[in-house]
Design a protein around this motif. Structure first.
Motif: not given
Ligand code: NAP
Length: 507
Positions: A140-145, A490-494, A502-503
């Motif tokens: 899957p596509e994974m984006r983390l901030r 803290r990290p959050v993955a989307y 998306l943010p």
């Protein structure tokens, strides 16, 4: 903005309902005007409620807005001018020049966090594109901030009334991430705290931020306990005693929802004198050591409280020249009567220990709260047999430990508790021994130095001011330097979120 009226700052308000205590001038022992209010349950509740309301709006502010806010705080602190320095001097007995330097460090720290925010360091974004054709399963596509934790309680330290206090590193790093801050000011410097607090309060207003982004409370242990128990508080920053830090850790861990406490507590900062370095330059090392030991009346968390050398004529020579240098050092006023009493007790119990001998004392001074520098000597076997010899004595006192050989020095290093720093004094001929010590020191300390002194912590991107327990309650981070922001994120993955959802920083 420069009037001190003795009030708590709760969001945009000044509250002075129950003026209850005055600061003490440690140089005279006299109380300082005005009387200050104490926060009870109602004030803690108000500050936490405002912080909670402010959180969502503050955390979604544009990075540039938070950077400008941090810079506005720095400018407002500068604008306080000499009134700030004079009040801090009266409350702490720290010299004017030192306090002016500390103010520059405080504003520099705010500016460094502003630039870290502009660089996007807060988000620490990672993106992994989708691999629809991957076998045996598509990726899957994974984006983390990273997102801020929520309102943070900060306990100001007594020994840095500016740089580790109301607008110090904990506050600056938490605000940089988008966490509202409620400071529990240190009772030793409430006037300094109020001036700085008003500088932050004014910046909140001019930057158009929600008022709950910042509050300043004063009070005793109960006030701090209530704050850490409040469910709206999501993290704690603390610098002070081991007892105080551990009490807050215990409260935070026993909440229905436990939270992290980043407590910087106790460290004796061992100095390892390796044989070739000691033979080559005992006098220079002694001068540097005494300078570091008595700087700021020894009231630094990085004060060199323990020195290890291999027994023999070179170490005896070092002890003799250090003793001579220390004997010419004047006693000086400590920050508070309580800290002075703890110093007298700590040095007294070392002197009364049968395994310890007094090598030198500084020049005794008249006046209240004066600490006379002290140098004590013991041997490695005695040190390792008695845990009390490894306790921090906060102030200008240090214990030299004679080791039989390098093996015993390494054994002693292994026996030490966690430390903020460990220092090697080495010459090229000491490198083989230093290589054996290094892995031990990496496990023990947050910062390892060669041929320098641990006092004077650089505020930078590669700084670590942390270390294993009891130096801190969480060795994975630092309370000084750019990396300090990690504590409040803290990290959050989307995963596979549509772009519109998306943010903005992740689009
Ligand atoms: P402290 O006694 O630990 O107090 C620091 C702050 O924590 C104060 O605001 C204090 O509140 C609060 N506090 C203490 N115990 C608490 C508890 N059980 N629950 C809630 N809040 C609590 O430190 P200090 O007054 O700065 O100095 C005392 C000793 O701490 C020194 O002698 C030294 O040994 C050590 N110290 C170490 C460092 C370091 O960098 N490692 C720095 C400073 C001091 P109240 O004062 O209002 O009770």
């Amino acid at each position: 903005m420069t009037n001190i009226i003795g009030s708590l700052l709760i969001g945009a308000k000044s509250v002075r309902d129950n003026p209850a205590f005055r600061a003490t001038n440690p140089m005279s022992g006299e109380p300082l005007e005005p009387a200050f209010a104490i926060a009870g349950a109602r004030e803690v509740e108000q500050a936490c409620a405002l912080a909670q309301v402010a959180f969502d709006a503050f955390r979604e502010t544009h990075d540039e807005a938070r950077a400008v806010f941090l810079e506005a705080i720095a400018a407002n602190i500068e604008a306080l001018g000499s009134a700030l320095i004079e009040r801090a001097h009266a409350e702490s007995a720290l010299p004017i020049a030192r306090l002016a330097g500390e103010r520059a460090r405080t504003t520099g720290q705010l500016q460094m966090f502003a630039s870290a925010v502009r660089n996007g360091d807060v988000h620490d974004i990672r993106v992994e594109p989708a691999l629809p054709g991957r076998q045996p399963l598509p990726r899957p596509e994974m984006r983390l901030r990273h997102i801020p934790l929520g309102p943070v309680a900060v306990f100001g330290a007594s020994n840095f009334p500016l740089a580790f206090s109301v607008a110090g590193g904990d506050t600056a790093s938490a605000l940089a991430t988008g966490c509202p801050v409620i400071v529990k000011g240190h009772p030793a410097h409430p006037g300094t705290g109020e001036l700085v607090g008003r500088a932050i309060q004014a910046a909140v207003k001019t930057c158009g931020l929600p008022e709950g982004v910042f509050s300043l409370l004063l009070g005793g242990i109960e006030t701090g306990e209530m704050l850490v128990r409040d469910p709206r508080i999501r993290a704690v920053g603390f610098t002070g005693s081991r007892v105080g830090g551990l009490a807050l850790v215990a409260i935070a861990a026993s909440r229905p929802v436990p939270i992290p406490v980043y407590a910087e507590m106790s460290s004796i900062n061992p100095i390892f004198l390796l044989p070739a370095a000691l033979r080559a330059r005992a006098e220079a090392i002694a001068q540097g050591f005494v300078g570091s030991l008595v700087q700021g009346v020894g009231q630094f968390c990085t004060n060199p409280g323990l020195v290890l050398g291999v027994e023999g004529p070179d170490l005896d020579h070092f002890i003799a020249v250090t003793s001579a240098a220390l004997a010419s050092q004047q006693a000086a006023t400590m920050l508070t009567p309580g800290i002075h009493a703890a110093y007298v007790k700590g040095t007294g119990s070392l002197e009364n220990n049968a395994a310890v001998s007094l090598a030198a004392r500084g020049i005794v001074a008249e006046g209240p709260n004066c600490a006379t520098p002290a140098l004590l000597v013991t041997d490695a076997a005695s040190f390792m047999a008695d845990a009390r010899l490894g306790d921090e004595v906060f102030g200008p006192s240090s214990l030299i430990v004679k080791c039989r050989d390098i093996d015993e020095m390494i054994l002693l290093a292994e026996s030490l508790e966690g430390q903020l720093t460990a220092t090697l004094h080495i010459d090229p001929r000491d490198l083989a021994m230093a290589r054996r010590l290094l892995p031990v020191l990496e496990r023990k300390a947050g910062r390892i130095l060669a041929n320098g002194w641990p006092t004077g912590v650089e505020v930078g991107h590669a700084t670590v001011h942390g270390g294993p327990f009891p130096a801190t309650s969480d060795s994975r981070t630092t309370s000084v330097g750019a990396l300090a922001i990690r504590r409040f994120l803290r990290p959050v993955a989307y995963q596979n979120l549509p772009a519109d959802l998306l943010p903005p920083v992740l689009r």
